[in-house]
Design a protein around this motif. Structure first.
Motif, PDB file in Angstrom:
ATOM      1  N   LEU A  39      31.830  46.247  41.521  1.00 52.76           N
ATOM      2  CA  LEU A  39      32.558  46.454  42.768  1.00 52.76           C
ATOM      3  C   LEU A  39      33.778  45.543  42.781  1.00 52.76           C
ATOM      4  CD1 LEU A  39      32.523  47.873  45.567  1.00 52.76           C
ATOM      5  CD2 LEU A  39      31.305  45.857  46.428  1.00 52.76           C
ATOM      6  N   VAL A  40      34.955  46.137  42.961  1.00 54.47           N
ATOM      7  CA  VAL A  40      36.212  45.379  42.970  1.00 54.47           C
ATOM      8  C   VAL A  40      36.832  45.512  44.356  1.00 54.47           C
ATOM      9  CG1 VAL A  40      38.440  45.027  41.855  1.00 54.47           C
ATOM     10  CG2 VAL A  40      36.521  45.941  40.533  1.00 54.47           C
ATOM     11  N   THR A  41      37.092  44.382  44.991  1.00 53.90           N
ATOM     12  CA  THR A  41      37.611  44.368  46.359  1.00 53.90           C
ATOM     13  C   THR A  41      38.960  43.641  46.410  1.00 53.90           C
ATOM     14  OG1 THR A  41      36.696  42.237  47.056  1.00 53.90           O
ATOM     15  CG2 THR A  41      35.199  44.151  47.109  1.00 53.90           C
ATOM     16  N   PRO A  42      39.645  43.691  47.555  1.00 55.40           N
ATOM     17  CA  PRO A  42      40.886  42.923  47.687  1.00 55.40           C
ATOM     18  C   PRO A  42      40.722  41.434  47.393  1.00 55.40           C
ATOM     19  CG  PRO A  42      40.779  44.564  49.419  1.00 55.40           C
ATOM     20  CD  PRO A  42      39.457  44.614  48.709  1.00 55.40           C
ATOM     21  N   ALA A  43      39.522  40.899  47.573  1.00 58.98           N
ATOM     22  CA  ALA A  43      39.302  39.490  47.233  1.00 58.98           C
ATOM     23  C   ALA A  43      39.469  39.262  45.734  1.00 58.98           C
ATOM     24  CB  ALA A  43      37.909  39.054  47.678  1.00 58.98           C
ATOM     25  N   ASP A  44      38.994  40.208  44.927  1.00 64.94           N
ATOM     26  CA  ASP A  44      39.142  40.088  43.472  1.00 64.94           C
ATOM     27  C   ASP A  44      40.608  40.184  43.069  1.00 64.94           C
ATOM     28  OD1 ASP A  44      36.251  40.038  42.723  1.00 64.94           O
ATOM     29  OD2 ASP A  44      36.287  42.024  43.646  1.00 64.94           O
ATOM     30  N   TRP A  45      41.333  41.109  43.685  1.00 65.32           N
ATOM     31  CA  TRP A  45      42.750  41.253  43.350  1.00 65.32           C
ATOM     32  C   TRP A  45      43.546  40.034  43.798  1.00 65.32           C
ATOM     33  CZ3 TRP A  45      41.654  46.628  45.497  1.00 65.32           C
ATOM     34  CH2 TRP A  45      41.267  47.487  44.456  1.00 65.32           C
ATOM     35  N   THR A  46      43.156  39.442  44.930  1.00 64.19           N
ATOM     36  CA  THR A  46      43.804  38.206  45.365  1.00 64.19           C
ATOM     37  C   THR A  46      43.582  37.104  44.338  1.00 64.19           C
ATOM     38  OG1 THR A  46      43.563  38.767  47.712  1.00 64.19           O
ATOM     39  CG2 THR A  46      43.875  36.442  47.165  1.00 64.19           C
ATOM     40  N   ALA A  47      42.349  36.997  43.841  1.00 68.19           N
ATOM     41  CA  ALA A  47      42.026  35.969  42.849  1.00 68.19           C
ATOM     42  C   ALA A  47      42.794  36.172  41.550  1.00 68.19           C
ATOM     43  CB  ALA A  47      40.522  35.968  42.579  1.00 68.19           C
ATOM     44  N   GLN A  48      43.180  37.416  41.268  1.00 66.76           N
ATOM     45  CA  GLN A  48      43.952  37.711  40.062  1.00 66.76           C
ATOM     46  C   GLN A  48      45.450  37.512  40.263  1.00 66.76           C
ATOM     47  OE1 GLN A  48      42.804  41.702  38.961  1.00 66.76           O
ATOM     48  NE2 GLN A  48      40.643  41.147  38.763  1.00 66.76           N
ATOM     49  N   GLY A  49      45.842  37.122  41.478  1.00 66.87           N
ATOM     50  CA  GLY A  49      47.244  36.831  41.738  1.00 66.87           C
ATOM     51  C   GLY A  49      48.036  37.956  42.362  1.00 66.87           C
ATOM     52  N   HIS A  50      47.369  39.043  42.762  1.00 69.44           N
ATOM     53  CA  HIS A  50      48.083  40.154  43.394  1.00 69.44           C
ATOM     54  C   HIS A  50      48.385  39.815  44.857  1.00 69.44           C
ATOM     55  CE1 HIS A  50      47.622  42.911  40.032  1.00 69.44           C
ATOM     56  NE2 HIS A  50      46.354  42.576  39.949  1.00 69.44           N
ATOM     57  N   ALA A  51      49.632  39.956  45.234  1.00 70.70           N
ATOM     58  CA  ALA A  51      50.040  39.637  46.601  1.00 70.70           C
ATOM     59  C   ALA A  51      49.298  40.514  47.602  1.00 70.70           C
ATOM     60  CB  ALA A  51      51.548  39.833  46.760  1.00 70.70           C
ATOM     61  N   ALA A  52      48.826  39.899  48.679  1.00 65.67           N
ATOM     62  CA  ALA A  52      48.152  40.592  49.783  1.00 65.67           C
ATOM     63  C   ALA A  52      46.906  41.346  49.332  1.00 65.67           C
ATOM     64  CB  ALA A  52      49.108  41.540  50.504  1.00 65.67           C
ATOM     65  N   GLY A  53      46.353  40.969  48.181  1.00 68.85           N
ATOM     66  CA  GLY A  53      45.110  41.580  47.732  1.00 68.85           C
ATOM     67  C   GLY A  53      45.223  43.031  47.332  1.00 68.85           C
ATOM     68  N   THR A  54      46.401  43.456  46.884  1.00 68.68           N
ATOM     69  CA  THR A  54      46.564  44.851  46.460  1.00 68.68           C
ATOM     70  C   THR A  54      47.205  44.913  45.080  1.00 68.68           C
ATOM     71  OG1 THR A  54      47.695  46.950  46.898  1.00 68.68           O
ATOM     72  CG2 THR A  54      48.721  44.960  47.784  1.00 68.68           C
ATOM     73  N   PRO A  55      46.673  45.746  44.177  1.00 71.13           N
ATOM     74  CA  PRO A  55      47.276  45.877  42.847  1.00 71.13           C
ATOM     75  C   PRO A  55      48.375  46.931  42.795  1.00 71.13           C
ATOM     76  CG  PRO A  55      45.274  47.151  42.914  1.00 71.13           C
ATOM     77  CD  PRO A  55      45.418  46.509  44.281  1.00 71.13           C
ATOM     78  N   PHE A  56      48.706  47.532  43.942  1.00 66.87           N
ATOM     79  CA  PHE A  56      49.627  48.667  43.944  1.00 66.87           C
ATOM     80  C   PHE A  56      51.047  48.291  44.332  1.00 66.87           C
ATOM     81  CE2 PHE A  56      45.362  50.414  44.838  1.00 66.87           C
ATOM     82  CZ  PHE A  56      45.210  51.133  43.664  1.00 66.87           C
ATOM     83  N   SER A  57      51.336  47.000  44.414  1.00 66.22           N
ATOM     84  CA  SER A  57      52.691  46.511  44.640  1.00 66.22           C
ATOM     85  C   SER A  57      53.211  46.927  46.014  1.00 66.22           C
ATOM     86  CB  SER A  57      53.613  46.989  43.515  1.00 66.22           C
ATOM     87  OG  SER A  57      54.852  46.321  43.559  1.00 66.22           O
ATOM     88  N   ALA A  58      54.513  47.198  46.105  1.00 62.70           N
ATOM     89  CA  ALA A  58      55.141  47.491  47.397  1.00 62.70           C
ATOM     90  C   ALA A  58      54.531  48.730  48.043  1.00 62.70           C
ATOM     91  CB  ALA A  58      56.646  47.690  47.209  1.00 62.70           C
ATOM     92  N   ALA A  59      54.501  48.732  49.367  1.00 62.06           N
ATOM     93  CA  ALA A  59      53.931  49.859  50.114  1.00 62.06           C
ATOM     94  C   ALA A  59      54.661  51.153  49.776  1.00 62.06           C
ATOM     95  CB  ALA A  59      54.020  49.586  51.616  1.00 62.06           C
TER      96      ALA A  59
END
Length: 205
Positions: A114-134
């Motif tokens: 299970l991968v959540t925004p917390a995991d993406w935050t820990a990986q350095g993704h801004a705002a916990g999202t791997p999809f970049s700008a809205a």
């Protein structure tokens, strides 16, 4: 949020990619982008890689993943909230998929991640999202940030955060565009560090 699941069965109705839409289409966008809440009537992307390549799993086993859009951590639950929220939301999504016809999906799972925004935050993704700008109109396709970094002579960008946008084909194309920026594309050129001036004998005629 993404649930990767190795299952002991699959469902013939699932293609390589299957979109499972909820009925509350308009309110879903409001929940995600304005209210910062999880979807009350989720629309989901279900991917079954073994539909295309059965060798990705052992005989009689199948790979699935379920992608559930979530609000980014700037307006929705923060990284610390996902420790408890993630498993609860995972269970709710599986119940919903059972209701939509994937009978026994919860009990079929033998291995999962299970991968959540917390995991993406820990990986350095801004705002916990791997999809970049809205993905607003003003930030989509050709309106994505340019692949040249303003004020920097030797940096070129590639990926979903730059032109031409999100998705595997556009991201691959962004790499081609970045390479063309560096090498000069199809023109005959001499390899040199970015920003370096050509020697007189290398200058074009």
């Amino acid at each position: 949020m993404i649930l990767h699941a190795g299952c002991d069965r699959t469902w013939p109705r699932l293609a390589h990619h299957t979109l499972s839409f909820g009925r509350a289409w308009r309110s879903t966008f409001d929940e995600l982008t304005r209210a910062g809440r999880l979807m009350s009537d989720p629309s989901l992307l279900i991917t079954r890689p073994t539909a295309t390549d059965p060798a990705l799993a052992p005989p009689g086993r199948h790979l699935h993943y379920v992608l559930a859009p979530c609000p980014h951590t700037g307006i929705g639950p923060g990284p610390a909230d996902w420790h408890d929220l993630g498993p609860r939301y995972r269970d709710a999504l599986l119940r919903e998929l059972e209701r939509r016809g994937l009978d026994g999906i919860a009990s079929s799972i033998e291995e999962e991640c299970l991968v959540t925004p917390a995991d993406w935050t820990a990986q350095g993704h801004a705002a916990g999202t791997p999809f970049s700008a809205a993905h607003t109109f003003a930030q989509t396709g050709p309106f994505r940030p340019r692949n040249l970094v303003r004020g920097t002579a030797n940096a070129v960008l590639a990926g979903c955060g730059t032109t031409p946008g999100v998705g595997v084909p556009p991201v691959l194309l962004s790499g081609k565009l970045a390479a063309a920026r560096i090498t000069g594309g199809s023109r005959t050129s001499v390899s040199r560090p970015c920003g370096a001036r050509p020697r007189p004998e290398e200058a074009p005629a």
